[in-house]
Design a protein around this motif. Structure first.
Motif, PDB file in Angstrom:
ATOM      1  N   UNK A 577      81.769   4.674  93.503  1.00  0.00           N
ATOM      2  CA  UNK A 577      82.357   3.668  92.623  1.00  0.00           C
ATOM      3  C   UNK A 577      81.693   2.314  92.856  1.00  0.00           C
ATOM      4  N   UNK A 578      81.480   1.610  91.767  1.00  0.00           N
ATOM      5  CA  UNK A 578      80.959   0.239  91.797  1.00  0.00           C
ATOM      6  C   UNK A 578      81.347  -0.414  90.477  1.00  0.00           C
ATOM      7  N   UNK A 579      81.139  -1.719  90.384  1.00  0.00           N
ATOM      8  CA  UNK A 579      81.485  -2.444  89.167  1.00  0.00           C
ATOM      9  C   UNK A 579      80.419  -2.154  88.113  1.00  0.00           C
ATOM     10  N   UNK A 726      81.562   1.619 101.412  1.00  0.00           N
ATOM     11  CA  UNK A 726      82.896   1.478 102.009  1.00  0.00           C
ATOM     12  C   UNK A 726      83.751   2.658 101.535  1.00  0.00           C
ATOM     13  N   UNK A 727      83.921   3.707 102.408  1.00  0.00           N
ATOM     14  CA  UNK A 727      84.687   4.890 101.978  1.00  0.00           C
ATOM     15  C   UNK A 727      86.194   4.765 102.177  1.00  0.00           C
ATOM     16  N   UNK A 732      89.771   8.365  97.697  1.00  0.00           N
ATOM     17  CA  UNK A 732      88.997   9.259  96.856  1.00  0.00           C
ATOM     18  C   UNK A 732      87.734   8.649  96.297  1.00  0.00           C
ATOM     19  N   UNK A 733      87.389   7.454  96.722  1.00  0.00           N
ATOM     20  CA  UNK A 733      86.206   6.785  96.195  1.00  0.00           C
ATOM     21  C   UNK A 733      85.372   6.222  97.339  1.00  0.00           C
ATOM     22  N   UNK A 734      84.064   6.178  97.102  1.00  0.00           N
ATOM     23  CA  UNK A 734      83.142   5.470  97.995  1.00  0.00           C
ATOM     24  C   UNK A 734      82.657   4.252  97.231  1.00  0.00           C
ATOM     25  N   UNK A 735      83.032   3.104  97.690  1.00  0.00           N
ATOM     26  CA  UNK A 735      82.653   1.857  97.009  1.00  0.00           C
ATOM     27  C   UNK A 735      81.279   1.420  97.507  1.00  0.00           C
ATOM     28  N   UNK A 736      80.346   1.296  96.563  1.00  0.00           N
ATOM     29  CA  UNK A 736      79.010   0.788  96.902  1.00  0.00           C
ATOM     30  C   UNK A 736      79.014  -0.712  96.656  1.00  0.00           C
ATOM     31  N   UNK A 800      90.691 -11.504 100.796  1.00  0.00           N
ATOM     32  CA  UNK A 800      91.869 -10.627 100.766  1.00  0.00           C
ATOM     33  C   UNK A 800      91.660  -9.407  99.881  1.00  0.00           C
ATOM     34  N   UNK A 801      90.511  -9.292  99.273  1.00  0.00           N
ATOM     35  CA  UNK A 801      90.230  -8.148  98.396  1.00  0.00           C
ATOM     36  C   UNK A 801      89.052  -7.360  98.953  1.00  0.00           C
ATOM     37  N   UNK A 802      88.933  -6.123  98.445  1.00  0.00           N
ATOM     38  CA  UNK A 802      87.860  -5.240  98.875  1.00  0.00           C
ATOM     39  C   UNK A 802      87.249  -4.554  97.662  1.00  0.00           C
ATOM     40  N   UNK A 803      86.017  -4.087  97.849  1.00  0.00           N
ATOM     41  CA  UNK A 803      85.385  -3.252  96.849  1.00  0.00           C
ATOM     42  C   UNK A 803      85.070  -3.961  95.555  1.00  0.00           C
ATOM     43  N   UNK A 804      85.362  -3.257  94.444  1.00  0.00           N
ATOM     44  CA  UNK A 804      85.023  -3.781  93.127  1.00  0.00           C
ATOM     45  C   UNK A 804      85.789  -5.058  92.808  1.00  0.00           C
ATOM     46  N   UNK A 805      87.006  -5.163  93.305  1.00  0.00           N
ATOM     47  CA  UNK A 805      87.808  -6.357  93.012  1.00  0.00           C
ATOM     48  C   UNK A 805      87.169  -7.587  93.644  1.00  0.00           C
ATOM     49  N   UNK A 806      86.614  -7.397  94.827  1.00  0.00           N
ATOM     50  CA  UNK A 806      85.956  -8.517  95.488  1.00  0.00           C
ATOM     51  C   UNK A 806      84.735  -8.976  94.693  1.00  0.00           C
TER      52      UNK A 806
END
Length: 859
Positions: A577-579, A726-727, A732-736, A800-806
Motif C-alpha cells: 500500500x502507498x498513496x 512499514x508492515x 493486512x498491508x505493507x505501507x511503502x 501522530x500519523x503513520x503510512x499513507x496518512x502521514x
C-alpha cells in the motif's frame, strides 16, 4: 477359599463326574490321554475345570458331591487337537524320524499347584504314587514336555523338571521370568516376545487419535513390566493414561475390587481400554465384563483371552468391536481340514470328544463309561459349532504347540542321524538318548521367522490386528483388519483397513477417546495445572499468529510480509500500500496540484501580458515572476509524493520541497523588504534610489537559497532519505513510505522555512500601515501568517500519523501553504488587472494621492 481348593483338588485327583440336565454319569473318568509311540512328549495344560454350587455329598459315592458342574474350555481343547495334528503329520513324514513313531501323553491340569506337580511327577515316574528318581512301567522314551497356558503352570513344572535337566517347551504366553537361565535353563519359550507390543498398541492409539485410555493389567510382574513399557511409549507420544486397574490373579478376589471401580470405568471419558494378560489372569475379568452391558467401550488387547467364557445375558456382546493384537503366523490349511475329520469314533482314546458330541449334537451317553451309545449324526463335525464356542482357524498358542512338537522331532531326528553315523549297521535299532541331550539341538533350531528357541536372539515382531465381530451374539468372528511390523519404516509399520472395522454398536463412526476436545485451527492448547498433558483448554492464537492444525501447543507467527486472517488459521500475503494516484485521496491531491499549478501558470501569463501596467511594475514584476514560477513548482511537488515511491523520488521529494519553498519564501521576504525600503527608510534619497535601482533586495533569494542548499547537502551526505516498508501500521498491508533518514536534518529544513516565513511576516507586518495604493504588505503578512500556521500545525499531526496518512498530511500542507501564497498575494492584483482596469493607471494613482494630501491639509 481353602475348602473350595481342597474339594476341587480331591475331585480332580479322583474323577470327573459329568452332570447334565437330563442324565448323570457318576463314574471315574480318565483325564489323561495317551497316544502310543516309540518316543513320547508330555503335554500339560487345562481343558476343563470342576466347580460346585450346592455342596451336598453324594449318597453312594464317598468324597463326591451330588451337584457339581464341569466347564469346558473349548479354546484350550484346540491345543490338544493341535498336538494330535502335529504328531500325526510327523509320523506320516518318511523323511523325519523314519522307523520311529512319535506319541504323546496328555494330562489335564486343574487350577491347583499341588495337583500340577503331582501330575508331572506321575508322568515322569510312571507311578500313581510317585517316588523320586524312579521310573516304573515306561517302555517308551520320554523326550520333552510341552506346558501352558500360564507362566505359573510352566514355572511349577519347570521347577521339578529342572532337577533332571528335562527339556520343557512352553507354548505361551512369553514370560520374562522363564527366560532367567539361572532358574530355568531347560525351559524354551515358543511364544514370541512382546517386545514391540507396547509400540504396536501406541501406534494404534496415535492412528485413531486416542489420547485418553484406560489400562486393565494383571497384578504381577508381567503387568508391572507392560505398564512401565506402555507408560514410557505413551509419554513420548503424548498419549495419557486415564486410569490403571491391576487385576488380581484369583478371579474371586478380583470381583470384590473390580465392582467398586466398575462405575469409574463406565463413567470415564476414556472410551478405549487396553487389556493385557493371559487366559488365567483374565478369566475373572472377562467373566465380570461379559456380564455388563458395556457397549460404549472399545477394548484393545493381546490375543491370550478367551471369547467363549462370556455370559450370554444380552444379544449385543460387550466385546463386540474389540481390537486384538496377535502374533503373525503362517496359515495352516491342513489343520482346518484335520479338524473337519475329528470325531469320537476316529479317536476313541479321547475322553472329551464324547462329551462334546453329547453337549452339541445331543448324542446319548452311556451311564457307565460316558461313551456314546450309538452312532448319531454321522456327518457331525466341530466345524458345525458356533465360532464363539469353537474356532476352526489355528490360534496363536496352537501354532506354538505345532512348532514345539516339530522342534522336538527335528532334535530327535538329529540325534538319530548321529547314531546312524556312529553305528551304521544298526539302522533298525530304536533310538537311544537321554532327554538332556536334546538341549544342544533345541538351542540351534530357528523355529520361525518371528520366534526362536535361543533365548539370546533378538526377534522382530509382526502382529496381525483382528477385529472381533460378535453381533448378533454368537457370530464370533475374528477378522483381520490390519498388521503391524516392527522392522518396517516408521510411517509404514501400522497398516489398517478402516472400512473393515466394526465398532461397538453405540458408535456410528470412529470412537473418540480424549480428555479434552481437540483445539481446531486458530486455537492452541493451554495446559491445566495439576492435570495430564492430554487435559487442556483451547485459547485463540495471539495477534498475527496462526495454527492450521488441530491440537497444536504453540501458534506460529506469520512472516513480516504476511498477516493472519480473521480465523487465524492461515497467513495471507499483505497488500502493498502507498498513496497511489488511483486512491481517492491520491486522485484528489493530484487534481488539486494540477489545477493550482495551471492556475499559477495562468496568473503568470496575466502578469506577463500586463507587465507594463502600474500595479505589476509597482510590485516588482521580476520578484512576482520568480514567485509565480516557484509556486508552480511548489504545486507540482506533491506529484513526487503520490504514486509508488522509489529511492530517487524519496530524495527528490524533500530536496524539491525544501528548495522550492525556500525560493518562494525568500522572494516574499525580498518583496517585504522592498516595500520597507520604498516607504519607511530614512536614508538620503540617493541611497534609497541606489537600493531600488540596483535591486539589492533580490540578492536575498540566492543568499537564503544557499543556506538551504547547504542544509540539504549535509542531509544527503549524512543520512539521506531512503525507501522503507512499514508492515505494522495497517493490518493486512505493507505501507511503502519514504523514510526521512535523518529526522534532525528534516526538522532543520522545515525549521528554516518557518524562520523565513516568520521573517517575511515581521517585515510585512511593519509595512502594514503604508499607503494602500499598490501596496501588498498586508497581503504578504496574511499569506505568511497562514503559511506559518499551516506548518506549525503540521508538525504534531505529522508525528501522530503513520503510512499513507502521514504522506497525505505533508501533501496537504504543501498545497495549503502554496495556495495561501498564491491567493493572498496575487488574487487582489488579478482582480484589479482583470476586473478593475480603471484602478490600474497613473491617473487613478494621482487622484488617490491628491485626495490623500487634501485630507491631510484639512486635518
Amino acid at each position: 477359599m481353602s475348602s473350595w481348593t481342597f474339594i476341587l483338588g480331591i475331585l480332580l485327583l479322583a474323577t470327573l463326574v459329568c452332570a447334565y440336565s437330563s442324565s448323570e454319569c457318576y463314574v471315574k473318568i480318565k483325564e489323561d490321554i495317551h497316544h502310543e509311540g516309540d518316543v513320547v512328549i508330555g503335554a500339560f495344560f487345562p481343558i476343563h475345570i470342576v466347580y460346585t454350587i450346592n455342596k451336598i455329598l453324594h449318597p453312594s459315592l464317598v468324597h463326591y458331591f451330588k451337584d457339581f458342574h464341569l466347564q469346558y474350555n473349548f479354546r484350550n481343547y484346540e491345543f490338544l487337537l493341535a498336538l494330535v495334528f502335529a504328531v500325526e503329520e510327523i509320523n506320516r513324514n518318511p523323511y523325519l524320524l523314519s522307523n520311529i513313531s512319535l506319541g504323546f501323553d496328555f494330562y489335564n491340569l486343574p487350577y491347583n499347584e499341588i495337583q500340577i506337580l503331582m501330575n508331572a511327577a506321575i508322568w515322569l515316574t510312571g507311578m500313581s504314587n510317585p517316588l523320586s528318581n524312579y521310573n516304573c512301567g515306561k517302555e517308551n522314551k520320554a523326550a520333552a514336555v510341552i506346558t501352558g497356558t500360564s507362566w505359573k503352570t510352566s514355572a511349577h513344572i519347570g521347577t521339578l523338571l529342572q532337577l533332571y535337566k528335562f527339556p520343557q517347551l512352553t507354548f505361551g504366553p512369553f514370560d520374562p521370568m522363564l527366560s532367567d537361565q539361572s532358574q530355568f535353563s531347560s525351559v524354551y519359550q515358543m511364544a514370541p516376545k512382546d517386545t514391540f507390543l507396547s509400540l504396536a498398541i501406541v501406534s494404534l492409539m496415535l492412528h485413531f487419535h486416542w489420547t485418553w485410555v484406560g489400562l486393565l493389567l494383571p497384578d504381577d510382574h508381567r503387568g508391572t513390566e507392560i505398564l512401565g513399557d506402555l507408560r514410557e511409549k505413551m509419554e513420548s507420544t503424548r498419549v495419557c493414561i486415564a486410569f490403571v486397574e491391576m487385576i488380581p490373579g484369583t478371579w474371586t478376589l478380583f470381583s470384590n475390587k473390580f465392582w467398586k471401580n466398575l462405575g469409574k470405568i463406565q463413567e470415564s471419558l476414556a472410551n478405549v481400554i487396553i487389556i493385557y494378560g493371559d487366559t488365567d489372569s483374565l478369566q475373572g475379568l472377562m467373566r465380570n465384563l461379559g456380564q455388563q452391558f458395556l457397549t460404549r467401550k472399545v477394548w484393545v488387547m493381546n490375543s491370550q483371552w478367551d471369547v467363549t467364557n462370556h455370559a450370554d445375558y444380552f444379544m449385543i456382546d460387550s466385546f463386540h468391536g474389540s481390537l486384538i493384537f496377535k502374533h503373525y503366523h503362517e496359515e495352516m490349511l491342513g489343520f482346518t481340514n484335520f479338524i473337519r475329520t475329528v470325531n469320537p469314533y476316529k479317536y476313541p482314546e479321547d475322553n472329551y470328544l464324547p462329551k462334546l458330541w453329547y453337549l452339541f449334537f445331543k448324542c446319548p451317553l452311556s451311564g457307565l463309561d460316558c461313551q456314546l451309545l450309538e452312532t448319531c449324526q454321522p456327518n457331525a463335525s466341530l466345524e458345525d459349532l458356533p465360532r464363539h464356542i469353537f474356532n476352526m482357524a489355528m490360534s496363536e498358542e496352537s501354532y506354538n504347540i505345532y512348532k514345539a512338537v516339530h522342534a522336538v522331532a527335528h532334535s530327535l531326528h538329529e540325534i538319530s542321524l548321529q547314531q546312524v553315523q556312529l553305528q551304521p549297521n544298526e539302522n533298525g535299532k530304536a533310538i537311544e538318548f537321554f532327554p538332556w541331550q536334546l538341549h544342544h539341538f533345541l538351542r540351534k533350531i530357528n523355529v520361525d521367522h518371528n520366534m526362536a528357541l535361543d533365548w539370546k536372539q533378538k526377534i522382530d515382531a509382526e502382529y496381525d490386528i483382528l477385529n472381533f465381530w460378535n453381533f448378533p451374539k454368537g457370530l464370533g468372528l475374528k477378522v483381520k483388519v490390519g498388521t503391524f511390523s516392527s522392522n518396517a519404516p516408521q510411517h509404514q509399520q501400522l497398516l489398517l483397513d478402516e472400512q473393515m472395522i466394526k465398532w461397538p454398536e453405540t458408535f456410528s463412526e470412529i470412537p473418540h477417546s480424549v480428555c479434552s476436545d481437540s483445539c481446531g485451527p486458530g486455537f492452541r492448547k493451554a495446559a491445566l495445572e495439576g492435570k495430564a498433558v492430554c487435559c487442556y483448554d483451547c485459547t485463540p492464537c495471539p495477534d498475527n499468529e496462526i495454527s492450521n492444525e488441530t491440537d497444536v501447543d504453540q501458534c506460529v507467527k506469520c512472516p513480516a510480509d504476511h498477516f493472519a486472517n480473521m480465523e487465524k488459521n492461515q497467513c495471507l500475503q499483505k497488500i502493498v500500500s502507498f498513496l497511489a494516484h488511483e486512491d481517492p485521496l491520491g486522485a484528489i491531491f493530484t487534481s488539486i496540484a494540477l489545477c493550482f499549478s495551471s492556475l499559477t501558470a495562468v496568473v503568470l501569463g496575466v502578469f506577463v501580458r500586463h507587465k507594463h501596467t502600474p500595479i505589476v511594475k509597482a510590485n516588482n514584476r521580476s520578484l512576482s515572476y520568480t514567485l509565480l514560477i516557484t509556486l508552480t513548482i511548489c504545486f507540482l511537488c506533491p506529484l513526487l509524493f503520490i504514486g509508488r515511491p522509489n529511492t530517487i523520488t524519496c530524495i527528490l521529494q524533500q530536496i524539491t520541497f525544501g528548495g522550492a519553498f525556500t525560493v518562494a519564501l525568500a522572494t516574499v521576504l525580498a518583496k517585504a523588504i522592498t516595500v520597507i525600503i520604498a516607504f519607511r527608510v530614512t536614508f538620503p534619497g540617493r541611497v534609497v534610489r541606489w537600493l531600488i535601482v540596483s535591486r539589492a533586495p533580490n540578492f536575498i533569494i540566492p543568499f537564503c537559497s544557499l543556506i538551504q542548499i547547504v542544509l540539504c547537502g549535509i542531509w544527503l551526505g549524512t543520512s539521506p532519505p531512503f525507501l522503507d516498508q512499514d508492515p505494522h501500521v495497517e493490518y493486512g498491508h505493507i505501507i511503502i513510505v519514504c523514510n526521512k533518514g535523518s529526522a534532525i536534518a528534516f526538522h532543520c529544513v522545515l525549521g528554516y522555512l518557518c524562520f523565513l516565513a516568520l521573517g517575511s511576516y515581521i517585515m510585512a507586518f511593519l509595512s502594514r500601515n503604508l499607503p494602500n495604493t499598490f501596496n501588498e504588505a498586508k497581503f504578504l503578512s496574511f499569506s505568511m501568517l497562514v503559511f506559518f500556521c499551516v506548518w506549525v500545525t503540521f508538525l504534531p499531526v505529522y508525528h501522530s500519523t503513520k503510512g499513507k496518512v502521514m504522506v497525505a498530511m505533508e501533501v496537504f500542507s504543501i498545497l495549503a501553504s502554496s495556495a495561501a501564497l498564491l491567493g493572498f498575494i496575487f488574487a487582489p492584483k488579478c482582480y484589479i488587472i482583470l476586473l478593475r482596469p480603471d484602478k490600474n493607471s497613473l491617473h487613478y494613482m494621482r487622484e488617490i494621492n491628491h485626495s490623500r494630501r487634501s485630507n491631510i491639509l484639512k486635518t
